[in-house]
Motif scaffolding. Sequence first.
Motif, PDB file in Angstrom:
ATOM      1  N   SER A  41       0.845  -1.207   0.000  1.00 10.58           N
ATOM      2  CA  SER A  41       0.000   0.000   0.000  1.00 10.58           C
ATOM      3  C   SER A  41       0.877   1.252   0.000  1.00 10.58           C
ATOM      4  O   SER A  41       0.545   2.253  -0.643  1.00 10.58           O
ATOM      5  CB  SER A  41      -0.922   0.007   1.224  1.00 10.58           C
ATOM      6  OG  SER A  41      -1.811  -1.088   1.169  1.00 10.58           O
ATOM      7  N   GLN A  85      -7.822   0.055  -0.723  1.00  6.50           N
ATOM      8  CA  GLN A  85      -8.050  -1.203  -0.011  1.00  6.50           C
ATOM      9  C   GLN A  85      -9.363  -1.142   0.780  1.00  6.50           C
ATOM     10  O   GLN A  85     -10.117  -2.085   0.813  1.00  6.50           O
ATOM     11  CB  GLN A  85      -6.860  -1.430   0.923  1.00  6.50           C
ATOM     12  CG  GLN A  85      -6.754  -2.812   1.488  1.00  6.50           C
ATOM     13  CD  GLN A  85      -5.371  -3.079   2.071  1.00  6.50           C
ATOM     14  OE1 GLN A  85      -4.479  -2.237   2.024  1.00  6.50           O
ATOM     15  NE2 GLN A  85      -5.194  -4.255   2.634  1.00  6.50           N
ATOM     16  N   ASP A 161      -5.467  -1.571  -4.945  1.00  6.55           N
ATOM     17  CA  ASP A 161      -4.865  -2.100  -3.724  1.00  6.55           C
ATOM     18  C   ASP A 161      -5.726  -3.244  -3.183  1.00  6.55           C
ATOM     19  O   ASP A 161      -6.846  -3.000  -2.717  1.00  6.55           O
ATOM     20  CB  ASP A 161      -4.748  -0.981  -2.690  1.00  6.55           C
ATOM     21  CG  ASP A 161      -3.742  -1.321  -1.604  1.00  6.55           C
ATOM     22  OD1 ASP A 161      -3.186  -2.441  -1.623  1.00  6.55           O
ATOM     23  OD2 ASP A 161      -3.502  -0.458  -0.738  1.00  6.55           O
TER      24      ASP A 161
END
Length: 220
Positions: A41, A85, A161
Amino acid sequence: MITITNASVAYGSHLVLRDITLQIKPGEFVLVTGQTGSGKSTFLKLLYMGMDPVKGSVSVGGYHSASITTRQKALLRRSLGIVFQDHRLFDDRSVYDNVAFALEVTGARHRDIQRKVLHALGDVGLSHQRHRKPSELSGGEQQRVVIARALVNSPVFLLADEPTGNLDPATSREILQLLAAINMGGMGVVMATHNADQAGAMRGRRMVIEEGVLRELPAC
Ligand SMILES: Nc1ncnc2c1ncn2[C@@H]1O[C@H](COP(=O)(O)OP(=O)(O)O)[C@@H](O)[C@H]1O
Ligand SMILES: [Mg+2]
């Protein structure tokens, strides 16, 4: 074009990525793997300039980490499609409005917004669900909405992500196939995943982050 030159990234005194040198050309598919906490990330954050390197430099779409202004960072992020994410969809809006939102904030014209949103929803196979609320969709369909939202500005690169993070294996494969199809259409894709098995199924460049070092693996 993305160019990273001898870049290191740290949170305070915690050095997460060391001396990365890498070029990514428009249209490439790059898969970044590594264990949880390895820095995937953070690597994507470096690309959209959410973090400055403590050493070295990053250049993306004509913007340089050493000279980019706060305003330009917003423009850069608008020119990249980012699938975070922990994406959030608004459940008080329809699927259509969730995707349109990314364009409304840019002040685009109503007719252009409509054309682009319908196109993006078509690309992810969700045109028929556009009037629904995100909570009425399956996890895989919700992820498609998130991808449509990232695509709607026609970015040169899509940064994703862990796009299959919360999905079962069959749905994960569908999302990977969708990203592959998007890439076949000419868009560059940089995808981070902790699941190295997925890497085996994808075509493109493969990288792994281990102990702060990003290493390129033989392409498949
Ligand atoms: N905002 C932050 N502040 C301090 N440390 C962080 C922050 N974000 C991530 N880290 C640390 O940086 C390392 C890499 O994190 P991350 O890039 O999220 O890894 P990955 O995405 O591969 O799971 C981890 O050790 C994590 O704890
Ligand atoms: Mg992560």
